[in-house]
Design an enzyme around this catalytic site. Structure first.
Site, PDB file in Angstrom:
ATOM      1  N   HIS A  60      -3.158   4.591   3.307  1.00 53.66           N
ATOM      2  CA  HIS A  60      -3.438   3.927   2.025  1.00 53.66           C
ATOM      3  C   HIS A  60      -3.906   2.503   2.294  1.00 53.66           C
ATOM      4  O   HIS A  60      -3.926   2.065   3.443  1.00 53.66           O
ATOM      5  CB  HIS A  60      -2.240   4.003   1.074  1.00 53.66           C
ATOM      6  CG  HIS A  60      -0.996   3.273   1.497  1.00 53.66           C
ATOM      7  ND1 HIS A  60      -0.252   3.617   2.614  1.00 53.66           N
ATOM      8  CD2 HIS A  60      -0.350   2.210   0.938  1.00 53.66           C
ATOM      9  CE1 HIS A  60       0.789   2.813   2.708  1.00 53.66           C
ATOM     10  NE2 HIS A  60       0.756   1.937   1.708  1.00 53.66           N
ATOM     11  N   HIS A  62      -2.852  -0.594   1.570  1.00 59.32           N
ATOM     12  CA  HIS A  62      -2.028  -1.805   1.689  1.00 59.32           C
ATOM     13  C   HIS A  62      -2.239  -2.515   3.028  1.00 59.32           C
ATOM     14  O   HIS A  62      -2.405  -1.869   4.067  1.00 59.32           O
ATOM     15  CB  HIS A  62      -0.542  -1.461   1.492  1.00 59.32           C
ATOM     16  CG  HIS A  62      -0.182  -1.227   0.058  1.00 59.32           C
ATOM     17  ND1 HIS A  62       0.973  -0.583  -0.329  1.00 59.32           N
ATOM     18  CD2 HIS A  62      -0.827  -1.564  -1.089  1.00 59.32           C
ATOM     19  CE1 HIS A  62       1.026  -0.532  -1.657  1.00 59.32           C
ATOM     20  NE2 HIS A  62      -0.046  -1.110  -2.141  1.00 59.32           N
ATOM     21  N   ASP A  64      -0.343  -3.965   5.115  1.00 57.49           N
ATOM     22  CA  ASP A  64       0.529  -3.654   6.254  1.00 57.49           C
ATOM     23  C   ASP A  64       0.208  -2.270   6.843  1.00 57.49           C
ATOM     24  O   ASP A  64       0.893  -1.801   7.754  1.00 57.49           O
ATOM     25  CB  ASP A  64       2.015  -3.759   5.863  1.00 57.49           C
ATOM     26  CG  ASP A  64       2.419  -2.820   4.749  1.00 57.49           C
ATOM     27  OD1 ASP A  64       1.658  -2.697   3.776  1.00 57.49           O
ATOM     28  OD2 ASP A  64       3.495  -2.200   4.846  1.00 57.49           O
ATOM     29  N   HIS A  65      -0.871  -1.636   6.346  1.00 60.14           N
ATOM     30  CA  HIS A  65      -1.301  -0.331   6.869  1.00 60.14           C
ATOM     31  C   HIS A  65      -2.754  -0.354   7.351  1.00 60.14           C
ATOM     32  O   HIS A  65      -3.083   0.316   8.325  1.00 60.14           O
ATOM     33  CB  HIS A  65      -1.093   0.761   5.811  1.00 60.14           C
ATOM     34  CG  HIS A  65       0.352   0.931   5.452  1.00 60.14           C
ATOM     35  ND1 HIS A  65       1.137   1.930   5.976  1.00 60.14           N
ATOM     36  CD2 HIS A  65       1.168   0.168   4.683  1.00 60.14           C
ATOM     37  CE1 HIS A  65       2.370   1.786   5.524  1.00 60.14           C
ATOM     38  NE2 HIS A  65       2.427   0.724   4.737  1.00 60.14           N
ATOM     39  N   HIS A 117       2.588   5.890  -4.730  1.00 62.66           N
ATOM     40  CA  HIS A 117       2.815   4.525  -4.228  1.00 62.66           C
ATOM     41  C   HIS A 117       1.508   3.727  -4.429  1.00 62.66           C
ATOM     42  O   HIS A 117       1.508   2.645  -4.999  1.00 62.66           O
ATOM     43  CB  HIS A 117       3.211   4.625  -2.762  1.00 62.66           C
ATOM     44  CG  HIS A 117       3.363   3.327  -2.046  1.00 62.66           C
ATOM     45  ND1 HIS A 117       4.399   2.464  -2.272  1.00 62.66           N
ATOM     46  CD2 HIS A 117       2.611   2.752  -1.082  1.00 62.66           C
ATOM     47  CE1 HIS A 117       4.267   1.398  -1.471  1.00 62.66           C
ATOM     48  NE2 HIS A 117       3.188   1.555  -0.746  1.00 62.66           N
ATOM     49  N   ASP A 136       4.330   5.576   3.139  1.00 63.05           N
ATOM     50  CA  ASP A 136       5.186   4.932   2.132  1.00 63.05           C
ATOM     51  C   ASP A 136       5.528   5.849   0.966  1.00 63.05           C
ATOM     52  O   ASP A 136       5.741   5.396  -0.154  1.00 63.05           O
ATOM     53  CB  ASP A 136       4.512   3.649   1.615  1.00 63.05           C
ATOM     54  CG  ASP A 136       4.491   2.550   2.667  1.00 63.05           C
ATOM     55  OD1 ASP A 136       4.973   2.772   3.789  1.00 63.05           O
ATOM     56  OD2 ASP A 136       3.962   1.456   2.362  1.00 63.05           O
ATOM     57  N   HIS A 174       8.338   2.600   7.168  1.00 58.21           N
ATOM     58  CA  HIS A 174       9.190   1.402   7.117  1.00 58.21           C
ATOM     59  C   HIS A 174      10.618   1.752   7.491  1.00 58.21           C
ATOM     60  O   HIS A 174      11.050   2.891   7.314  1.00 58.21           O
ATOM     61  CB  HIS A 174       9.210   0.787   5.706  1.00 58.21           C
ATOM     62  CG  HIS A 174       7.918   0.152   5.304  1.00 58.21           C
ATOM     63  ND1 HIS A 174       7.630  -1.170   5.552  1.00 58.21           N
ATOM     64  CD2 HIS A 174       6.834   0.666   4.682  1.00 58.21           C
ATOM     65  CE1 HIS A 174       6.414  -1.443   5.080  1.00 58.21           C
ATOM     66  NE2 HIS A 174       5.909  -0.338   4.556  1.00 58.21           N
TER      67      HIS A 174
HETATM   68 FE    FE Z   1       3.903  -0.241   3.637  1.00 60.47          FE
HETATM   69 ZN    ZN Z   2       2.401   0.505   1.094  1.00 64.10          ZN
END
Ligand code: FE
Ligand code: ZN
Length: 251
Positions: A60, A62, A64-65, A117, A136, A174
């Site tokens: 996805h 985001h 942090d990905h 998400h 996530d 996570h």
């Molecule tokens: Fe994440």
């Molecule tokens: Zn995420």
């Protein structure tokens, strides 16, 4: 069905509480990372293995990905696959949609819809090896926040995960298990949860990841599956799920 494990999988910490996943098809040596959270952590794992990187497989958009896409591609020439939404923040060479199949050498990864998400969140399923990269969507004893999707959409995603074979390993992106455990215990303690709580607390005390878990463990103890699955039809399950998600958001 007997499992034919063909993937070597390395789970490593990245950023604050993310996990990165380096995977390699054992038949051909082809490598990929599921998402690109932190270039430095990824480079360290590739160096430790002594391998280059063929692909980045995003789940996805985001940061942090997908935030490491640029640097990792620049350094290794890896080809990037993922859902179209990744283009909101990062480069993407090839679009993947639910129903598509990605071949990492001889390992088949089925792309499934895990929207909720984020709207376009996808997962990668190695059915032959019993591995699911769910990012996530589901965590040990927890689930992702609904940033973009509806409870019904996220429940659909969780249901698709719950319907995978019991022994399937779930690679969540996570480490949230200790805080998820507090919420689960607040809702109600039972023998299965107590046993799992001991294991989770011991692993975290030793600095070990609680990822991957399995479909069977989550179906037995994850409140976001346990309570909705007590309802009979999809709409009632989704409503129950939405109620729990809202309760967790302000827990
Ligand atoms: Fe994440
Ligand atoms: Zn995420």
């Amino acid at each position: 069905m007997s499992l034919r494990p063909n993937l070597k999988i390395d789970v490593f910490p990245a950023l604050q509480d993310n996990y990165g996943f380096l995977i390699q098809d054992q038949a051909t040596g082809k490598t990929a990372i599921i998402d690109a959270p932190e270039p430095r952590a990824i480079t360290a794992r590739l160096d430790a293995w002594g391998v280059g990187l063929d692909y980045i497989l995003n789940t996805h958009w985001h940061p942090d990905h997908a935030g490491g896409n640029v640097l990792i591609q620049k350094r290794y020439g890896a080809v990037i696959y993922g859902p179209p939404e990744v283009r909101r923040i990062a480069p993407l060479d090839h679009v993947l949609e639910p129903g598509d199949v990605f071949h990492l050498g001889d390992t088949r990864l089925d792309v499934i819809d895990l929207g909720g998400h984020t709207l376009g969140h996808i997962g990668y399923i190695d059915a032959a090896g019993g591995n699911a990269f769910v990012a996530d969507t589901i965590f040990p004893l927890g689930c992702g926040r609904l940033f973009e999707g509806t409870p019904a959409q996220m429940w659909g995603a969780l249901k698709r995960i719950a319907d995978l074979p019991d022994e399937t390993r779930l690679y969540s992106a996570h480490e949230y298990s200790l805080s998820n455990l507090k919420f689960a215990e607040h809702l109600g303690i039972n023998p299965a949860l107590s046993t799992r709580a001991d294991i989770i607390r011991a692993k975290r005390a030793a600095g070990e990841p609680t990822v991957p878990s399995t479909v069977a463990e989550e179906k037995a103890t994850n409140p976001f599956l346990v309570y909705p699955l007590q309802e009979t039809d999809f709409d009632a399950q989704a409503a129950k799920f939405g109620e729990l998600r809202r309760a967790k958001d302000c827990f």
